[in-house]
Design a protein around this motif. Structure first.
Motif: not given
Length: 192
Positions: A39-41, A14, A26-29
């Motif tokens: 992708l999760r925000e 992330g 944060e952007h999490w892969h």
């Protein structure tokens, strides 16, 4: 029944895309259960506490304040976020009761904890019952402390305002409903 592994996403990496004062976005892969990636925000939050403050007559203290994000006045239990990830929920509760409602409490008991919006945030809120109230000095508050009108309601009045939609704040709804369930149910929550 579905196995947990068939539902669980795996964090891969992330990065911070917004380093805010209260939240950090944060952007999490993540790897999905089917092996694909997505992708999760995520809004990262230091945590919060809400206080059901009961006076000696059993009245609930609510604060009426303007919330610019929703463009309206709300009735809420005193509450707020931790100033850092290290600030204990009990310390947040004592600080916010003093700042927002102008009271100190002799006793605090945590009776619930919930996840606010698990679809995009890691925020947890601890709920406390505060009793043995005495007025505190609000004259030394900082300029960012929101102006609030302190109001007293019986528990039944507060419950009715939840049911009829006058109270729309989620933490306040949860707190009032938990408290209105009765002392037996609340006592069970105090042991969580």
């Amino acid at each position: 029944m579905i196995d947990d592994k068939q539902l669980t996403e795996e964090y891969l990496d992330g990065k911070v895309v917004f380093p805010g004062k209260i939240i950090r976005v944060e952007h999490w892969h993540v790897r999905l259960p089917n092996g694909e990636t997505a992708l999760r925000e995520v809004a990262c939050h230091p945590g919060a506490a809400g206080i059901v403050a009961l006076d000696d007559d059993g009245n609930v203290i609510l604060v009426r304040q303007h919330r610019i994000a929703v463009g309206r006045l709300t009735l809420e239990i005193p509450a707020g976020h931790a100033l850092s990830p290290d600030e204990r929920p009990l310390d947040v509760a004592a600080r916010k009761l003093r700042e927002e409602a102008g009271f100190e409490a002799e006793r605090f008991s945590q009776f619930s904890r919930f996840i606010n919006t698990p679809s995009f945030s890691n925020q947890h809120t601890a709920l406390f019952l505060a009793t043995g109230l005495t007025p505190s000095d609000r004259s030394k508050l900082g300029p960012e402390t929101p102006r609030a009108e302190v109001r007293l309601f019986s528990l039944d009045e507060a419950y009715d305002m939840v049911i009829n939609g006058t109270i729309v704040d989620a933490k306040t709804i949860i707190a009032i409903l938990r408290l209105h369930c009765g002392p037996d149910n609340l006592a069970e929550g105090l042991n969580e």
